[in-house]
Write an enzyme that holds these catalytic residues in place. Structure first.
Site, PDB file in Angstrom:
ATOM      1  N   GLN A  78      47.373  41.157  29.975  1.00 61.40           N
ATOM      2  CA  GLN A  78      46.606  41.914  31.001  1.00 61.40           C
ATOM      3  C   GLN A  78      46.822  40.433  32.187  1.00 61.40           C
ATOM      4  OE1 GLN A  78      44.273  44.018  30.566  1.00 61.40           O
ATOM      5  NE2 GLN A  78      43.981  43.729  32.531  1.00 61.40           N
ATOM      6  N   PHE A  79      48.029  40.620  33.229  1.00 58.47           N
ATOM      7  CA  PHE A  79      48.312  40.030  34.336  1.00 58.47           C
ATOM      8  C   PHE A  79      47.134  40.229  35.295  1.00 58.47           C
ATOM      9  CE2 PHE A  79      49.833  43.878  35.815  1.00 58.47           C
ATOM     10  CZ  PHE A  79      49.271  43.937  36.697  1.00 58.47           C
ATOM     11  N   THR A  80      45.994  41.086  35.683  1.00 59.26           N
ATOM     12  CA  THR A  80      45.085  41.075  36.136  1.00 59.26           C
ATOM     13  C   THR A  80      43.622  40.182  36.033  1.00 59.26           C
ATOM     14  OG1 THR A  80      44.325  43.043  35.051  1.00 59.26           O
ATOM     15  CG2 THR A  80      45.347  43.727  36.571  1.00 59.26           C
TER      16      THR A  80
END
Length: 150
Positions: A78-80
């Site tokens: 989950q890079f966000t």
């Protein structure tokens, strides 16, 4: 590294209309990796996640770990989680690690989590468009950041 831990009764990840992974009782982990993360971040997070006591004991008190209840893990990249929203309304993710750093660390995290816990660890697919479905139990949601250990 940042992780959002959600205690779930079940969770799944679907890619291109097909369920890739699903779990029953356990943790859905949304894992964000930044450029400065390394092996020590993985070690710290795995220890914390496997030992955090958020499952009910026989008295209904959150006093058991996932290892105590024999739960499962579903780990989603989950890079966000590293969204920067200070300027304007469109977030940027400049702190999120590039693939050449994040993929090996993500894989190492999943492997270490399985080895340390001896529990089932399932994953999404790094970089894929994923649909994540869950039933949050409690709801219990905890955020951890290895740069904020104190």
């Amino acid at each position: 590294m940042r992780v959002v831990i959600q205690r779930v009764t079940h969770a799944s990840v679907t890619i291109n209309g097909m369920v890739k992974s699903s779990i029953g009782n356990g943790f859905l982990l949304l894992l964000g990796i930044e450029e400065s993360d390394g092996h020590e971040d993985i070690d710290w997070l795995v220890k914390k996640i496997t030992n955090v006591r958020v499952f009910d004991d026989e008295k209904g008190i959150m006093n058991r770990s996932i290892m105590d209840v024999g739960g499962e893990f579903l780990v989603i990249s989950q890079f966000t989680l590293f969204a920067s929203y200070k300027k304007g309304n469109r977030p940027s993710w400049f702190r999120a690690a590039k693939h050449e750093i994040s993929i090996p660390l993500y894989n190492e995290f999943c492997d270490k989590l399985g080895l340390e816990s001896q529990l089932n660890v399932k994953t999404g697919e790094f970089g894929a468009e994923m649909k994540v479905e869950l039933l949050n139990d409690g709801p219990v949601t905890i955020c951890m950041d290895t740069k904020n250990k104190e």
